[in-house]
Design a protein around this motif. Structure first.
Motif, short mmCIF file in Angstrom:
data_model
loop_
_atom_site.label_atom_id
_atom_site.label_comp_id
_atom_site.label_asym_id
_atom_site.label_seq_id
_atom_site.Cartn_x
_atom_site.Cartn_y
_atom_site.Cartn_z
N ASP A 241 0.88 -1.15 -0.12
CA ASP A 241 -0.13 0.06 0.17
C ASP A 241 0.76 1.32 0.12
O ASP A 241 0.18 2.28 0.38
CB ASP A 241 -0.90 -0.10 1.25
CG ASP A 241 -0.03 0.08 2.46
OD1 ASP A 241 0.93 -0.10 2.57
OD2 ASP A 241 -0.80 0.13 3.60
N GLY A 242 2.25 1.22 -0.15
CA GLY A 242 2.95 2.41 0.00
C GLY A 242 3.57 2.46 1.13
O GLY A 242 4.50 3.56 1.25
N GLY A 243 3.12 1.79 2.18
CA GLY A 243 3.71 2.07 3.38
C GLY A 243 5.28 1.65 3.51
O GLY A 243 5.52 0.95 2.92
N LEU A 244 5.61 1.57 4.89
CA LEU A 244 7.07 1.08 5.16
C LEU A 244 7.05 0.35 6.38
O LEU A 244 6.58 0.58 7.32
CB LEU A 244 7.96 2.29 5.44
CG LEU A 244 8.16 3.31 4.25
CD1 LEU A 244 9.01 4.49 4.66
CD2 LEU A 244 8.70 2.47 3.00
N GLU A 245 7.64 -0.86 6.43
CA GLU A 245 7.90 -1.51 7.57
C GLU A 245 9.26 -1.46 8.00
O GLU A 245 10.44 -1.80 7.44
CB GLU A 245 7.72 -3.12 7.24
CG GLU A 245 7.45 -4.11 8.58
CD GLU A 245 7.24 -5.56 7.98
OE1 GLU A 245 6.07 -5.96 8.40
OE2 GLU A 245 8.06 -6.12 7.47
N VAL A 246 9.50 -1.24 9.39
CA VAL A 246 10.68 -0.64 9.92
C VAL A 246 11.10 -1.26 11.21
O VAL A 246 10.13 -1.26 12.18
CB VAL A 246 10.74 0.87 10.12
CG1 VAL A 246 12.11 1.65 10.17
CG2 VAL A 246 10.04 1.73 8.97
N ASP A 247 12.23 -1.78 11.25
CA ASP A 247 12.97 -2.56 12.36
C ASP A 247 13.74 -1.36 13.08
O ASP A 247 14.79 -1.13 13.21
CB ASP A 247 13.80 -3.50 12.28
CG ASP A 247 13.16 -4.76 11.34
OD1 ASP A 247 12.11 -5.22 11.90
OD2 ASP A 247 13.66 -5.28 10.45
N ALA A 248 12.77 -0.41 13.98
CA ALA A 248 13.28 0.51 14.82
C ALA A 248 12.25 0.86 15.73
O ALA A 248 11.40 0.60 16.04
CB ALA A 248 13.81 1.86 13.80
N ASP A 249 12.97 1.83 16.69
CA ASP A 249 12.19 1.95 17.80
C ASP A 249 11.00 2.92 17.75
O ASP A 249 11.33 4.04 17.12
CB ASP A 249 13.15 2.90 18.88
CG ASP A 249 12.42 3.00 20.31
OD1 ASP A 249 11.32 2.76 20.37
OD2 ASP A 249 13.40 3.46 21.13
N PRO A 250 9.78 2.46 17.81
CA PRO A 250 8.55 3.32 17.73
C PRO A 250 8.84 4.71 18.47
O PRO A 250 8.29 5.65 17.80
CB PRO A 250 7.41 2.55 18.37
CG PRO A 250 7.90 1.14 18.52
CD PRO A 250 9.49 1.13 18.47
#
Length: 314
Positions: free
Chosen positions: A276-285
């Protein structure tokens, strides 16, 4: 040879509530068709009864739509007119102690009324600009600009025209109402007691009677177009606070490439792009939340998986 004259007549008395500005001007100056009349917002406000008891600090909140930046005693705000001005344009000079002058309620409407009155009393077709003084974000000092206008093209949009070399102009649009306002201050002066100026030689900017034009409001950038809606410190605080009411101050939502670049720059990780154009990120919220807020995107967290930053919903 192109020639423009700027005249500022002497002999205007102190202006009070209910005074006829058209009558005051025509008593000291003779107008011609195609003239542009410039008048300071202060005398317009005085004539409209906008002199009130109090101080700038007392009245600042009532004249403010939102604070843009604060530095020491200086507060720059976006007024309810959409103008970005120090102290909301509240003026404490040339007024009796213990009082201040507020900006006109609707400067464009003030300009329209004055234009109509001048047409009635002189038979002339003129443009009218209401002026005020403002600083500039990247330069010292102040200059006058248009806060109200009637019967005049406020922008000279030159997009699509060709320069002498055949290059097509793309975004050139001189803010001629602001340029006229700045020119008027050169002859009015701040201490000269000359609240009116007449520019002669730009009849090409003046519209026919019955057409008041878009007004000076057309010069005001909407929130979603504003690239500098907050001061640098204020932007950090607002992003960390994450109040949804502050989203507009950050301008229009950023595009996917800008958000991706920001995430990489701040977290040092490479996000995974979603369908959907979003990003999945392995980082501190806690880091991603203000980042998403400042870019107009939404943060979704899942205690069992990586955080996701998604474009704004409908």
């Amino acid at each position: 040879m192109k020639r423009v004259e700027v005249l500022a007549p002497d002999g205007v008395p102190e202006v009070g509530s209910g005074d006829d500005l058209a009558g005051l001007l025509t008593a000291v100056a003779e107008l011609e068709d195609g003239d542009v009349v410039l008048v300071t917002s202060k005398v317009v406000a005085k004539a409209e009864g906008r002199v009130v008891p109090g101080t700038r600090d007392d009245l600042l909140a009532t004249e403010t739509a939102r604070v843009v930046a604060r530095r020491g005693p200086t507060t720059v705000v976006r007024t309810r007119h959409g103008l970005t001005l120090a102290a909301a344009g509240i003026d404490a000079s040339n007024v009796e102690p213990g009082h201040v002058v507020l900006l006109p309620v609707d400067p464009d409407a003030s300009a329209r009324r004055l234009r109509t009155r001048l047409a009635e009393t002189t038979g002339c077709t003129v443009g009218v600009v209401v002026t005020d003084t403002a600083g500039r974000a990247w330069r010292h000092g102040q200059t006058d600009l248009a806060v109200g206008a009637a019967g005049i093209r406020v922008l000279d949009d030159q997009a699509g025209r060709l320069d002498p070399h055949g290059n097509e102009l793309a975004v050139t649009a001189p803010a001629v109402a602001d340029e006229l306002a700045a020119a008027s201050e050169l002859v009015q002066g701040k201490l000269g007691r000359r609240p009116f100026a007449v520019v002669r030689g730009r009849a090409d900017l003046v519209l026919p009677l019955g057409d008041d034009g878009p007004g000076a409001v057309a010069l005001v950038r909407a929130d979603h177009e504003d690239m500098f809606g907050l001061g640098s410190r204020e932007a950090v605080v607002r992003a960390l606070r994450g109040d949804p009411a502050d989203v507009a101050a950050f301008g229009a939502p950023a595009g996917p490439d800008d958000v991706l670049a920001a995430v990489v720059a701040v977290t040092g990780t490479t996000p995974r792009q979603l369908a959907d154009g979003g990003l999945e990120v392995d980082a501190d919220p806690a880091v991603l939340r203000p980042l998403a807020h400042a870019h107009g995107w939404r943060l979704e967290t899942d205690p069992t998986g990586p955080a996701r930053i998604r474009p704004p919903g409908p």
